[in-house]
Design a protein around this motif. Structure first.
Motif, PDB file in Angstrom:
ATOM      1  N   LEU A  44       1.230  -1.461  -0.269  1.00  0.00           N
ATOM      2  CA  LEU A  44      -0.328  -0.283   0.072  1.00  0.00           C
ATOM      3  C   LEU A  44       0.581   1.224   0.084  1.00  0.00           C
ATOM      4  N   PHE A  45       2.110   0.857   0.906  1.00  0.00           N
ATOM      5  CA  PHE A  45       3.152   2.574   1.161  1.00  0.00           C
ATOM      6  C   PHE A  45       3.633   2.883  -0.301  1.00  0.00           C
ATOM      7  N   MET A  46       3.711   2.250  -1.457  1.00  0.00           N
ATOM      8  CA  MET A  46       3.989   1.971  -2.080  1.00  0.00           C
ATOM      9  C   MET A  46       3.909   2.894  -4.124  1.00  0.00           C
ATOM     10  N   ASP A  47       3.030   3.399  -2.992  1.00  0.00           N
ATOM     11  CA  ASP A  47       1.648   4.289  -3.798  1.00  0.00           C
ATOM     12  C   ASP A  47       2.461   5.165  -4.111  1.00  0.00           C
ATOM     13  N   PRO A  48       2.528   6.125  -5.127  1.00  0.00           N
ATOM     14  CA  PRO A  48       3.502   7.873  -3.895  1.00  0.00           C
ATOM     15  C   PRO A  48       1.955   9.185  -3.966  1.00  0.00           C
ATOM     16  N   ASP A  49       0.621   8.343  -4.671  1.00  0.00           N
ATOM     17  CA  ASP A  49      -0.277   9.215  -4.098  1.00  0.00           C
ATOM     18  C   ASP A  49      -0.886   8.446  -2.901  1.00  0.00           C
ATOM     19  N   LEU A  50      -1.053   8.239  -2.132  1.00  0.00           N
ATOM     20  CA  LEU A  50      -0.823   7.305  -0.829  1.00  0.00           C
ATOM     21  C   LEU A  50      -0.919   8.939   0.345  1.00  0.00           C
ATOM     22  N   ASN A  51      -1.049   9.763   0.892  1.00  0.00           N
ATOM     23  CA  ASN A  51      -0.703  10.495   1.607  1.00  0.00           C
ATOM     24  C   ASN A  51      -0.817  10.608   3.043  1.00  0.00           C
ATOM     25  N   ALA A  52      -1.060  11.039   3.751  1.00  0.00           N
ATOM     26  CA  ALA A  52      -1.663  10.630   5.062  1.00  0.00           C
ATOM     27  C   ALA A  52      -3.144  10.976   5.869  1.00  0.00           C
ATOM     28  N   ARG A  53      -3.472  12.116   4.239  1.00  0.00           N
ATOM     29  CA  ARG A  53      -4.575  12.358   4.592  1.00  0.00           C
ATOM     30  C   ARG A  53      -6.084  11.291   3.908  1.00  0.00           C
ATOM     31  N   VAL A  54      -4.839  10.172   2.638  1.00  0.00           N
ATOM     32  CA  VAL A  54      -6.034   9.366   2.082  1.00  0.00           C
ATOM     33  C   VAL A  54      -5.768   8.229   2.641  1.00  0.00           C
ATOM     34  N   PHE A  55      -4.991   7.996   3.902  1.00  0.00           N
ATOM     35  CA  PHE A  55      -4.600   6.908   4.654  1.00  0.00           C
ATOM     36  C   PHE A  55      -5.104   7.151   5.930  1.00  0.00           C
ATOM     37  N   VAL A  56      -5.735   8.270   6.356  1.00  0.00           N
ATOM     38  CA  VAL A  56      -6.615   7.894   7.463  1.00  0.00           C
ATOM     39  C   VAL A  56      -7.696   8.139   7.135  1.00  0.00           C
ATOM     40  N   GLN A  57      -8.451   8.104   6.234  1.00  0.00           N
ATOM     41  CA  GLN A  57      -9.734   8.597   5.505  1.00  0.00           C
ATOM     42  C   GLN A  57     -10.273   6.988   5.321  1.00  0.00           C
ATOM     43  N   GLU A  58      -8.833   5.914   3.592  1.00  0.00           N
ATOM     44  CA  GLU A  58      -9.363   5.310   3.323  1.00  0.00           C
ATOM     45  C   GLU A  58      -8.950   4.044   4.621  1.00  0.00           C
ATOM     46  N   HIS A  59      -7.715   3.860   5.159  1.00  0.00           N
ATOM     47  CA  HIS A  59      -7.681   3.169   6.264  1.00  0.00           C
ATOM     48  C   HIS A  59      -7.849   2.708   8.159  1.00  0.00           C
ATOM     49  N   VAL A  60      -7.342   4.417   7.684  1.00  0.00           N
ATOM     50  CA  VAL A  60      -7.004   3.835   9.962  1.00  0.00           C
ATOM     51  C   VAL A  60      -8.414   4.736  10.520  1.00  0.00           C
ATOM     52  N   ARG A  61      -9.289   5.672   9.614  1.00  0.00           N
ATOM     53  CA  ARG A  61     -10.780   5.456  10.776  1.00  0.00           C
ATOM     54  C   ARG A  61     -11.439   3.622  10.286  1.00  0.00           C
ATOM     55  N   LYS A  62     -10.662   2.589   9.577  1.00  0.00           N
ATOM     56  CA  LYS A  62     -11.901   1.754   9.781  1.00  0.00           C
ATOM     57  C   LYS A  62     -11.460   1.128  10.762  1.00  0.00           C
ATOM     58  N   ALA A  63     -10.138   0.798  10.544  1.00  0.00           N
ATOM     59  CA  ALA A  63      -8.939  -0.202  11.096  1.00  0.00           C
ATOM     60  C   ALA A  63      -9.582   0.377  12.764  1.00  0.00           C
ATOM     61  N   TYR A  64      -9.443   1.676  12.826  1.00  0.00           N
ATOM     62  CA  TYR A  64      -9.222   1.868  14.389  1.00  0.00           C
ATOM     63  C   TYR A  64     -10.471   3.211  15.143  1.00  0.00           C
ATOM     64  N   SER A  65     -11.415   2.543  15.401  1.00  0.00           N
ATOM     65  CA  SER A  65     -12.708   3.193  15.341  1.00  0.00           C
ATOM     66  C   SER A  65     -12.745   3.375  16.682  1.00  0.00           C
ATOM     67  N   LYS A  66     -12.693   2.621  17.814  1.00  0.00           N
ATOM     68  CA  LYS A  66     -13.282   3.646  18.939  1.00  0.00           C
ATOM     69  C   LYS A  66     -12.726   3.649  19.747  1.00  0.00           C
ATOM     70  N   GLY A  67     -12.410   5.020  19.832  1.00  0.00           N
ATOM     71  CA  GLY A  67     -11.501   6.405  20.767  1.00  0.00           C
ATOM     72  C   GLY A  67     -10.261   6.119  21.158  1.00  0.00           C
ATOM     73  N   GLN A  68      -9.458   4.801  20.255  1.00  0.00           N
ATOM     74  CA  GLN A  68      -7.674   5.624  20.382  1.00  0.00           C
ATOM     75  C   GLN A  68      -6.983   5.601  19.077  1.00  0.00           C
ATOM     76  N   GLY A  69      -6.695   6.888  18.948  1.00  0.00           N
ATOM     77  CA  GLY A  69      -5.035   6.051  18.311  1.00  0.00           C
ATOM     78  C   GLY A  69      -4.428   5.338  17.556  1.00  0.00           C
ATOM     79  N   ILE A  70      -3.996   5.032  16.963  1.00  0.00           N
ATOM     80  CA  ILE A  70      -3.203   3.815  16.665  1.00  0.00           C
ATOM     81  C   ILE A  70      -2.040   3.774  18.056  1.00  0.00           C
ATOM     82  N   ALA A  71      -1.421   4.684  18.087  1.00  0.00           N
ATOM     83  CA  ALA A  71      -0.077   4.520  18.987  1.00  0.00           C
ATOM     84  C   ALA A  71      -1.048   3.887  20.371  1.00  0.00           C
ATOM     85  N   LEU A  72      -2.704   4.127  21.238  1.00  0.00           N
ATOM     86  CA  LEU A  72      -2.670   3.914  22.470  1.00  0.00           C
ATOM     87  C   LEU A  72      -3.471   2.638  22.009  1.00  0.00           C
ATOM     88  N   THR A  73      -3.606   1.769  20.846  1.00  0.00           N
ATOM     89  CA  THR A  73      -4.555   0.870  20.515  1.00  0.00           C
ATOM     90  C   THR A  73      -2.874  -0.290  20.408  1.00  0.00           C
TER      91      THR A  73
END
Length: 636
Positions: free
Chosen positions: A74-103
């Protein structure tokens, strides 16, 4: 029923607002306004019910590395910036009130000891790699990275985390993070990227504010070496045109965000824009030389960081003609990684590895590389732990290498055996011009071996043997070499236990040598007798331009002899006689000589026994030279 409210994807107001309907996307579970998954004052909550503040929203370097490896395709895609990563991946995988770090650290929240300042335009793969370059050897230093540390929930949840329940931005999330970094004596690492080269990282008001606050809190700021140019930080206009008041939080085409309003109010009611500008400029150390990579010694990237840095340079085809890694704790492992790179590199011409705990193994690896590398010209290995085996390997490499022109080995463990190996190399090497062997426990045997080599070598122009036990025997051997050598221009023999006998031998050589221009004899014991011999030689020598005799027990007799020489000599430009025993008699003699000498430009006599009479005589001559338009500096 009411329609689902839009979800605003925003991290501390720094990026373009994007709206995504509630519930859109598999696994997405966005909290309603009445059921926030963080506390009203912005604390995240562990599964055990513990409320955790920003100072413990840290992620470790190994966890960042796992994140990178887990999503490598996924990260080999040069167009995948932090905004896209958060919208399309982080919000789906980490949606229980904790950031990735605390999870990842739910059972043991990590204290923040390092902060990464960046914007959200960077390609994710490169950004995480750049973070690891600076942190891979700092597993104990938990880091705060905004999009990994904040819970990416609703706008209300984000605002609560950013403000921590305060309307004063100086009491919010990032203030707490910087306080935690300060308490841990950590650093803030600034990582820019190629996407902001036009406007620069500091066109983002959040980044400007973070650096300002870090400087106010006396937190160390390190700019990433691969994205540390003026363009990366200030854009094409450079630092001269930097105007922080024009910075924005997010897309300039959109409305001003509340984050931006908070920052602007804090600046207007506080330091003001001029102070912000000067602080950011003062805090931003960047390279202006194309092809130069300087890794801040405070970064201490270690061997893992070096390997990642070299991979990045190769992968991104980054120009790297000069690489400075001094004081970065790379050890033998890092030196071996560099050696591998040097065998394949066709760009690195200057490599500085001073103070890196490199021993014989690292030196041997570098020596092997030198037999294959055809670009490296300058190698600095000072203040490491290289002993006989490492030096012998480097000496053997010098017999074959045809590009190295400058080798610095000061502050190692060369000894007489190492000096003898290098002397053997000098008889075969035809490119080395500067050799620095200062502070290496070399005695008269090593000095004699080097001297014998200099009688044949035709390329060495600078030889530094300071802080070794050369002694009179070694000085006599070097003097003999000077009578035959026609290339040495600088000879540094500071603190080498030379007495009057050694000085007399050097003086004899000066009457025959026609190339030596600089002779450093500071902190020896040549006395008046040795000084008189050198002075007599200066009456005939026509090449010496700088002579240093600091701390050599020179008295009035020696000063008078030098004064007589100055009336005859027409080449010496700098004479340093600090910390001796010269009194008024010697000073008056020098003053008299200066009335006839028109080439000496600098005379340094600090910390002698010169009283008012001698000092006034010298000042009168200096004033007279100034009136006549001569360039002359007198230091008393």
């Amino acid at each position: 029923p009411s329609p689902p409210r839009p979800h605003v994807l925003c991290v501390h107001g720094d990026e373009e607002v994007k709206e995504v309907e509630k519930g859109k996307g598999k696994g997405q579970d966005v909290a309603s306004e009445s059921s926030m998954m963080v506390t009203p004052d912005g604390k995240q909550i562990t599964t055990k019910g513990e409320m955790v503040g920003p100072n413990r929203w840290a992620i470790t370097s190994s966890q960042v590395e796992s994140l990178l490896q887990d999503h490598i395709a996924l990260f080999m895609d040069p167009d995948l910036n932090a905004r896209v990563f958060v919208q399309e991946h982080v919000r789906k995988a980490y949606s229980k009130g904790q950031g990735i770090a605390l999870t990842k650290n739910n059972d043991d929240p990590k204290k923040v000891k390092l902060m990464v300042s960046h914007c959200w335009d960077e390609p994710m793969g490169k950004f995480l790699r750049d973070v690891l370059i600076m942190t891979s050897d700092k597993e104990h230093l938990g880091m705060f990275v905004c999009f990994l540390s904040l819970y990416q929930g609703s706008q209300e949840e984000l605002n609560a985390q950013v403000t921590q329940g305060s309307s004063d931005i100086k009491q919010g999330c990032f203030a707490e993070v910087l306080t935690s970094v300060k308490e841990a004596r950590g650093v803030m690492i600034v990582v820019s990227n190629e996407k902001v080269l036009d406007a620069g990282l500091y066109s983002r008001l959040w980044c400007t504010w973070e650096v300002y606050c870090a400087r106010q809190d006396k937190v160390k700021i390190i700019v990433h070496p691969l994205t540390g140019t003026a363009a990366h930080l200030f854009g094409t206009g450079g630092r001269e045109k930097f105007q922080p008041e024009l910075g924005r939080c997010g897309n300039p085409a959109l409305a001003v965000t509340e984050d931006e309003n908070r920052i602007r109010r804090a600046i207007a009611n506080g330091a003001g824009w001029d102070v912000i500008r000067e602080t950011v400029l003062d805090a931003s150390i960047f390279t202006t030389e194309v092809g130069r990579i300087d890794v801040d010694r405070r970064a201490r990237i270690g061997p893992k960081g070096v390997k990642l840095l070299l991979e990045a340079v190769a992968t991104d085809d980054i120009p790297a003609e000069k690489l400075d890694l001094r004081e970065n704790h790379i050890g033998d492992s890092g030196a071996e990684a560099l050696a591998t790179a040097l065998q394949h590199s066709c760009t690195i011409a200057s490599l500085t590895l001073a103070v890196n705990s490199i021993g014989d193994l690292g030196a041997q690896a570098l020596a092997e590389a030198l037999q294959h590398n055809h670009t490296l010209a300058t190698l600095n290995l000072s203040a490491n732990s290289i002993g006989g085996l490492g030096v012998q390997a480097l000496a053997a490499a010098l017999q074959q290498n045809e590009t190295i022109t400058e080798l610095t080995l000061s502050g190692n463990e060369v000894g007489d055996l190492g000096a003898q190996a290098l002397a053997e190399a000098l008889q075969h090497n035809h490119t080395l011009a500067t050799l620095d062997l200062g502070d290496n426990s070399i005695g008269d045997l090593g000095a004699q071996a080097l001297a014998a080599a200099l009688q044949q070598n035709e390329t060495i122009t600078v030889l530094k043997l300071l802080s070794n036990r050369v002694g009179d025997l070694g000085a006599q051997a070097l003097a003999e070499a000077l009578q035959h050598n026609s290339t040495i221009a600088t000879l540094d023999l500071r603190s080498t236990s030379i007495g009057a006998v050694g000085a007399q031998a050097l003086a004899e050589a000066l009457q025959h040598n026609n190339t030596l221009a600089t002779l450093h004899l500071r902190s020896n014991s040549i006395g008046d007798l040795g000084t008189e011999a050198l002075a007599a030689a200066l009456q005939q020598n026509e090449t010496i331009t700088e002579l240093t005799l600091v701390r050599n027990k020179v008295g009035n007799l020696g000063a008078q002899a030098l004064a007589e020489a100055l009336q005859q000599n027409h080449t010496i430009a700098t004479l340093n006689l600090c910390f001796n025993s010269i009194g008024d008699v010697g000073a008056q003699a020098l003053a008299e000589a200066l009335q006839h000498n028109h080439t000496l430009a600098t005379l340094i006599l600090c910390c002698n026994s010169i009283k008012d009479v001698g000092a006034q005589a010298l000042r009168d001559v200096a004033a007279d030279k100034k009136v006549k338009g001569a360039h002359f500096e007198l230091f008393l």
